[in-house]
Design a protein around this motif. Structure first.
Motif, PDB file in Angstrom:
ATOM      1  N   CYS A   2      -3.205   0.415   6.557  1.00  0.00           N
ATOM      2  CA  CYS A   2      -1.870  -0.331   6.632  1.00  0.00           C
ATOM      3  C   CYS A   2      -2.132  -1.404   7.616  1.00  0.00           C
ATOM      4  O   CYS A   2      -1.430  -2.290   7.502  1.00  0.00           O
ATOM      5  CB  CYS A   2      -0.759   0.740   7.094  1.00  0.00           C
ATOM      6  N   ALA A   3      -3.195  -1.330   8.390  1.00  0.00           N
ATOM      7  CA  ALA A   3      -3.651  -2.338   9.318  1.00  0.00           C
ATOM      8  C   ALA A   3      -4.539  -3.426   8.791  1.00  0.00           C
ATOM      9  O   ALA A   3      -5.308  -3.856   9.141  1.00  0.00           O
ATOM     10  CB  ALA A   3      -4.057  -1.756  10.735  1.00  0.00           C
ATOM     11  N   ALA A   4      -4.234  -3.790   7.686  1.00  0.00           N
ATOM     12  CA  ALA A   4      -5.208  -4.591   6.799  1.00  0.00           C
ATOM     13  C   ALA A   4      -5.471  -5.820   7.425  1.00  0.00           C
ATOM     14  O   ALA A   4      -6.480  -6.724   7.316  1.00  0.00           O
ATOM     15  CB  ALA A   4      -4.775  -4.755   5.386  1.00  0.00           C
ATOM     16  N   LEU A  50       0.807  -1.310   0.098  1.00  0.00           N
ATOM     17  CA  LEU A  50      -0.057  -0.056  -0.222  1.00  0.00           C
ATOM     18  C   LEU A  50       0.978   1.257   0.058  1.00  0.00           C
ATOM     19  O   LEU A  50       1.690   1.420   0.972  1.00  0.00           O
ATOM     20  CB  LEU A  50      -0.825  -0.012   1.099  1.00  0.00           C
ATOM     21  N   ARG A  51       0.695   2.061  -1.121  1.00  0.00           N
ATOM     22  CA  ARG A  51       1.350   3.549  -0.854  1.00  0.00           C
ATOM     23  C   ARG A  51       0.947   4.279   0.417  1.00  0.00           C
ATOM     24  O   ARG A  51      -0.217   4.127   0.740  1.00  0.00           O
ATOM     25  CB  ARG A  51       1.152   4.131  -2.054  1.00  0.00           C
ATOM     26  N   GLY A  52       1.986   4.926   0.931  1.00  0.00           N
ATOM     27  CA  GLY A  52       1.609   5.492   2.064  1.00  0.00           C
ATOM     28  C   GLY A  52       1.818   4.857   3.512  1.00  0.00           C
ATOM     29  O   GLY A  52       1.212   5.151   4.278  1.00  0.00           O
ATOM     30  N   CYS A  53       2.136   3.777   3.198  1.00  0.00           N
ATOM     31  CA  CYS A  53       2.362   2.872   4.278  1.00  0.00           C
ATOM     32  C   CYS A  53       3.667   2.807   5.218  1.00  0.00           C
ATOM     33  O   CYS A  53       4.339   1.959   6.115  1.00  0.00           O
ATOM     34  CB  CYS A  53       1.940   1.347   4.380  1.00  0.00           C
ATOM     35  N   GLY A  54       4.408   4.203   5.183  1.00  0.00           N
ATOM     36  CA  GLY A  54       5.693   4.163   5.663  1.00  0.00           C
ATOM     37  C   GLY A  54       6.098   5.759   5.762  1.00  0.00           C
ATOM     38  O   GLY A  54       5.421   6.512   5.032  1.00  0.00           O
ATOM     39  N   GLY A  55       7.184   6.053   6.371  1.00  0.00           N
ATOM     40  CA  GLY A  55       7.684   7.362   6.454  1.00  0.00           C
ATOM     41  C   GLY A  55       6.789   8.429   7.611  1.00  0.00           C
ATOM     42  O   GLY A  55       6.193   7.958   8.386  1.00  0.00           O
ATOM     43  N   GLY A  80       1.947   7.697  10.081  1.00  0.00           N
ATOM     44  CA  GLY A  80       1.430   7.237  11.571  1.00  0.00           C
ATOM     45  C   GLY A  80       2.156   5.873  11.771  1.00  0.00           C
ATOM     46  O   GLY A  80       1.642   5.326  12.604  1.00  0.00           O
ATOM     47  N   LEU A  81       3.157   5.383  10.984  1.00  0.00           N
ATOM     48  CA  LEU A  81       3.852   4.186  11.472  1.00  0.00           C
ATOM     49  C   LEU A  81       5.036   4.310  12.004  1.00  0.00           C
ATOM     50  O   LEU A  81       5.132   5.675  12.161  1.00  0.00           O
ATOM     51  CB  LEU A  81       3.859   3.287  10.113  1.00  0.00           C
ATOM     52  N   PRO A  82       5.761   3.601  12.555  1.00  0.00           N
ATOM     53  CA  PRO A  82       6.600   3.902  13.572  1.00  0.00           C
ATOM     54  C   PRO A  82       7.707   4.913  13.170  1.00  0.00           C
ATOM     55  O   PRO A  82       8.078   5.038  12.264  1.00  0.00           O
ATOM     56  CB  PRO A  82       7.427   2.480  13.653  1.00  0.00           C
ATOM     57  N   ALA A 122     -10.414  -2.299  11.534  1.00  0.00           N
ATOM     58  CA  ALA A 122      -9.816  -1.326  11.091  1.00  0.00           C
ATOM     59  C   ALA A 122     -10.428  -0.710   9.937  1.00  0.00           C
ATOM     60  O   ALA A 122     -10.834   0.344   9.831  1.00  0.00           O
ATOM     61  CB  ALA A 122      -8.109  -1.607  10.600  1.00  0.00           C
ATOM     62  N   GLY A 123     -10.865  -1.735   9.060  1.00  0.00           N
ATOM     63  CA  GLY A 123     -11.532  -1.551   8.088  1.00  0.00           C
ATOM     64  C   GLY A 123     -13.024  -0.667   8.398  1.00  0.00           C
ATOM     65  O   GLY A 123     -13.567   0.301   7.802  1.00  0.00           O
ATOM     66  N   ALA A 124     -13.636  -1.384   9.454  1.00  0.00           N
ATOM     67  CA  ALA A 124     -14.898  -0.751  10.084  1.00  0.00           C
ATOM     68  C   ALA A 124     -14.805   0.766  10.574  1.00  0.00           C
ATOM     69  O   ALA A 124     -15.466   1.490  10.422  1.00  0.00           O
ATOM     70  CB  ALA A 124     -15.479  -1.604  10.873  1.00  0.00           C
ATOM     71  N   VAL A 125     -13.723   0.858  11.365  1.00  0.00           N
ATOM     72  CA  VAL A 125     -13.352   2.368  11.882  1.00  0.00           C
ATOM     73  C   VAL A 125     -13.156   3.306  10.564  1.00  0.00           C
ATOM     74  O   VAL A 125     -13.385   4.340  10.792  1.00  0.00           O
ATOM     75  CB  VAL A 125     -11.861   2.314  12.767  1.00  0.00           C
ATOM     76  N   LEU A 126     -12.450   2.727   9.405  1.00  0.00           N
ATOM     77  CA  LEU A 126     -12.164   3.645   8.415  1.00  0.00           C
ATOM     78  C   LEU A 126     -13.607   3.923   7.750  1.00  0.00           C
ATOM     79  O   LEU A 126     -13.751   5.069   7.334  1.00  0.00           O
ATOM     80  CB  LEU A 126     -11.162   2.954   7.418  1.00  0.00           C
ATOM     81  N   ASP A 127     -14.351   2.884   7.667  1.00  0.00           N
ATOM     82  CA  ASP A 127     -15.673   3.373   6.946  1.00  0.00           C
ATOM     83  C   ASP A 127     -16.282   4.549   7.781  1.00  0.00           C
ATOM     84  O   ASP A 127     -17.024   5.461   7.157  1.00  0.00           O
ATOM     85  CB  ASP A 127     -16.638   1.973   7.019  1.00  0.00           C
ATOM     86  N   LEU A 128     -16.331   4.224   9.082  1.00  0.00           N
ATOM     87  CA  LEU A 128     -16.780   5.268   9.891  1.00  0.00           C
ATOM     88  C   LEU A 128     -16.228   6.807   9.750  1.00  0.00           C
ATOM     89  O   LEU A 128     -16.989   7.544   9.597  1.00  0.00           O
ATOM     90  CB  LEU A 128     -16.785   4.998  11.392  1.00  0.00           C
TER      91      LEU A 128
END
Length: 258
Positions: free
Chosen positions: A36-38, A1-6, A10-12, A43-49
């Protein structure tokens, strides 16, 4: 997934990089982290909300008062009493629609856990915006909690090692609905531990850390005190429930249009 680092993902973040961690606690940062927490179905449910929340939430005509503080400082008792006295609406962070998943995210790595709580703030903002058109809104924890615990976790050492006063890390996010008043309930550390023991409830991981590590507790408390725009108004919650309620109501009357 693009945007999953750096830094902005929000990653480490590097250890001690509180600015990166708090920046990742914004709406976009928390969205990227949860994407990124697939491996976590919730996590998907939170994203939907989160996706359903309108951008740039606006407060209604009634005041919004947030109560902050460590566990066992009296937030539950005070917020319920204030809600009853003002005929208001009581909301909590994380909001009811996602709070059932709290234990799941509490066991995840810190960046994913923080993303859950940050996303909860933006979902809660949507609820605050709607409720504040109808009645005064009382909120049990909001952004200041997420920020204070993030800063205290990312920074090791003593209070002196925290980002300096007036650092941008203590600033309220520009895209998050802002309350009219934030009250920080405090009690003596020994009294707070006694209250927790009387409760007899299982400790959260962070509460266990607060109890075992006095430096961590001091960093959390000092981070609360350094918050600005809005700042936390400190309230001594050691006296009787009636006295604390009286003090709180006087502050609300002074600072809010009721």
């Amino acid at each position: 997934l693009r945007g999953c680092g750096g830094r902005g993902s929000g990653l480490p973040a590097p250890q001690g990089d509180a600015k990166a961690a708090c920046a990742a606690g914004g709406c976009e940062g928390s969205r990227l982290s949860l994407q990124c927490a697939a491996w976590i179905p919730e996590a998907g449910a939170v994203l939907d909300l989160l996706e359903k929340c309108p951008e740039h939430q606006k407060k209604g005509g009634f005041p919004v008062v947030v109560f902050e503080g460590l566990d066992a400082t009296g937030k539950t008792t005070v917020t319920q009493s204030v809600k009853d006295t003002l005929n208001g609406v009581l909301l909590r962070s994380p909001p009811t629609c996602i709070s059932q998943w709290r234990a799941i995210f509490d066991d995840e790595p810190a960046p994913i856990k923080r993303a859950f709580y940050a996303a909860g703030n933006y979902i809660l903002a949507s609820e605050i915006a709607k409720a504040s058109t109808q009645a005064p809104v009382i909120v049990d924890r909001y952004w200041h909690s997420t920020a204070a615990y993030t800063i205290a976790t990312e920074i090791n050492g003593k209070v002196q090692d925290l980002p300096p006063v007036h650092d941008e890390v203590y600033q309220w996010p520009e895209d998050l609905l802002k309350p009219d008043l934030v009250l920080l309930l405090t009690v003596d550390p020994e009294e707070r531990v006694q209250r927790l023991q009387r409760r007899g409830l299982e400790k959260t991981k962070e509460e266990a850390e607060l109890e075992a590590n006095s430096l961590f507790r001091q960093r959390v408390e000092e981070s609360y005190r350094r918050m600005v725009n809005p700042a936390c108004q400190e309230v001594d919650a050691s006296p009787s429930k009636e006295e604390v309620l009286k003090t709180v109501l006087q502050l609300i009357e002074t600072h809010c249009a009721l």
